[in-house]
Scaffold this motif. Sequence first.
Motif, PDB file in Angstrom:
ATOM      1  N   THR A   1       0.877  -1.175   0.000  1.00  0.00           N
ATOM      2  CA  THR A   1       0.000   0.000   0.000  1.00  0.00           C
ATOM      3  C   THR A   1       0.911   1.219   0.000  1.00  0.00           C
ATOM      4  O   THR A   1       2.140   1.095   0.019  1.00  0.00           O
ATOM      5  N   ALA A   2       0.324   2.394   0.024  1.00  0.00           N
ATOM      6  CA  ALA A   2       1.132   3.616   0.034  1.00  0.00           C
ATOM      7  C   ALA A   2       1.966   3.732   1.307  1.00  0.00           C
ATOM      8  O   ALA A   2       2.980   4.447   1.323  1.00  0.00           O
ATOM      9  N   THR A   3       1.563   3.029   2.364  1.00  0.00           N
ATOM     10  CA  THR A   3       2.265   3.151   3.653  1.00  0.00           C
ATOM     11  C   THR A   3       2.832   1.826   4.153  1.00  0.00           C
ATOM     12  O   THR A   3       3.346   1.771   5.265  1.00  0.00           O
TER      13      THR A   3
ATOM     14  N   TYR B   1      41.273  13.332  -2.074  1.00  0.00           N
ATOM     15  CA  TYR B   1      40.347  12.640  -2.974  1.00  0.00           C
ATOM     16  C   TYR B   1      38.918  13.096  -2.672  1.00  0.00           C
ATOM     17  O   TYR B   1      38.646  13.789  -1.688  1.00  0.00           O
ATOM     18  N   TYR B   2      38.027  12.673  -3.544  1.00  0.00           N
ATOM     19  CA  TYR B   2      36.596  12.934  -3.361  1.00  0.00           C
ATOM     20  C   TYR B   2      35.890  11.609  -3.099  1.00  0.00           C
ATOM     21  O   TYR B   2      36.332  10.563  -3.570  1.00  0.00           O
ATOM     22  N   GLU B   3      34.808  11.676  -2.339  1.00  0.00           N
ATOM     23  CA  GLU B   3      34.045  10.466  -2.039  1.00  0.00           C
ATOM     24  C   GLU B   3      32.593  10.659  -2.442  1.00  0.00           C
ATOM     25  O   GLU B   3      31.964  11.657  -2.120  1.00  0.00           O
ATOM     26  N   LEU B   4      32.071   9.668  -3.178  1.00  0.00           N
ATOM     27  CA  LEU B   4      30.661   9.668  -3.586  1.00  0.00           C
ATOM     28  C   LEU B   4      29.879   8.795  -2.606  1.00  0.00           C
ATOM     29  O   LEU B   4      30.180   7.615  -2.437  1.00  0.00           O
ATOM     30  N   GLN B   5      28.881   9.401  -1.977  1.00  0.00           N
ATOM     31  CA  GLN B   5      28.067   8.697  -0.984  1.00  0.00           C
ATOM     32  C   GLN B   5      26.611   8.652  -1.440  1.00  0.00           C
ATOM     33  O   GLN B   5      26.123   9.591  -2.058  1.00  0.00           O
ATOM     34  N   TRP B   6      25.934   7.539  -1.100  1.00  0.00           N
ATOM     35  CA  TRP B   6      24.510   7.391  -1.423  1.00  0.00           C
ATOM     36  C   TRP B   6      23.725   7.082  -0.154  1.00  0.00           C
ATOM     37  O   TRP B   6      24.183   6.302   0.707  1.00  0.00           O
ATOM     38  N   GLU B   7      22.542   7.672  -0.048  1.00  0.00           N
ATOM     39  CA  GLU B   7      21.554   7.268   0.945  1.00  0.00           C
ATOM     40  C   GLU B   7      20.279   6.940   0.171  1.00  0.00           C
ATOM     41  O   GLU B   7      19.750   7.793  -0.546  1.00  0.00           O
ATOM     42  N   ILE B   8      19.799   5.710   0.306  1.00  0.00           N
ATOM     43  CA  ILE B   8      18.689   5.232  -0.519  1.00  0.00           C
ATOM     44  C   ILE B   8      17.478   4.921   0.346  1.00  0.00           C
ATOM     45  O   ILE B   8      17.561   4.120   1.286  1.00  0.00           O
ATOM     46  N   ASN B   9      16.370   5.565   0.025  1.00  0.00           N
ATOM     47  CA  ASN B   9      15.128   5.384   0.784  1.00  0.00           C
ATOM     48  C   ASN B   9      14.159   4.422   0.110  1.00  0.00           C
ATOM     49  O   ASN B   9      13.340   3.792   0.784  1.00  0.00           O
ATOM     50  N   GLU B  10      14.223   4.348  -1.211  1.00  0.00           N
ATOM     51  CA  GLU B  10      13.359   3.442  -1.964  1.00  0.00           C
ATOM     52  C   GLU B  10      14.206   2.632  -2.940  1.00  0.00           C
ATOM     53  O   GLU B  10      15.043   3.172  -3.646  1.00  0.00           O
ATOM     54  N   PHE B  11      13.970   1.342  -2.964  1.00  0.00           N
ATOM     55  CA  PHE B  11      14.576   0.429  -3.945  1.00  0.00           C
ATOM     56  C   PHE B  11      13.667  -0.791  -3.974  1.00  0.00           C
ATOM     57  O   PHE B  11      13.942  -1.820  -3.383  1.00  0.00           O
ATOM     58  N   ASN B  12      12.531  -0.624  -4.645  1.00  0.00           N
ATOM     59  CA  ASN B  12      11.452  -1.594  -4.489  1.00  0.00           C
ATOM     60  C   ASN B  12      10.486  -1.552  -5.668  1.00  0.00           C
ATOM     61  O   ASN B  12      10.547  -0.666  -6.519  1.00  0.00           O
ATOM     62  N   GLY B  13       9.594  -2.531  -5.668  1.00  0.00           N
ATOM     63  CA  GLY B  13       8.489  -2.504  -6.613  1.00  0.00           C
ATOM     64  C   GLY B  13       7.442  -1.522  -6.142  1.00  0.00           C
ATOM     65  O   GLY B  13       7.174  -1.398  -4.944  1.00  0.00           O
TER      66      GLY B  13
END
Length: 203
Positions: free
Chosen positions: A68-70, A120-132
Amino acid sequence: MIKKLWLFCFVMLTAGCTSAPASINYYHFSTSNSNHSITLSAQTIPLVLADPVLYGAISNRGIAMKSTATQMRNASHHLWDQPIETMLLNNAEQQLTLALPSMFISKKRAALPFANQSHYYELQWEINEFNGGLNNNAEISGLWRIVKYQKGLAQSVELSRYFSVSVDLSQDGYSGLVMALEAAWQQVNQQSASTLLEVFAPH
């Protein structure tokens, strides 16, 4: 009557114990390593890729889908075959290495050119959605940032960008969802590569 009831329960229990367990299916992205080499120079910009950080149900091995949405649920018999952050990191390294020829892409600081170890530089990710999603689609959202390091210490956040990508499934089932999630992640990396090309382009 009681004997017959006990016999029925015993037969049902035995049938349950001897039935074959449901098989587990494992999934991963389809991209493979490509032959690619880079020539290092004094102008080569080192970029370290940090492990992506995933929040909530999407960090589990069971493929996540919105119910569902939640509400979110994880599949019990359809799993990623490796930690998701490892798969995303390996895939991002392949894509960014090809897309950013003027940068030295590395998953580990120890692999950087010796002269650039302290800068150097660092690339960082924070992921909240990775889903159907709820509309026969795959969703990925979060933010990525570039942090500048000097002598092993974070000096400043050079860039910070939110992203949200939705890709429609081209085929049904979990295989279709995995393909759509891979395409969505590729879009995220293409967007970040385009931005980095603009920022670090020679002036």
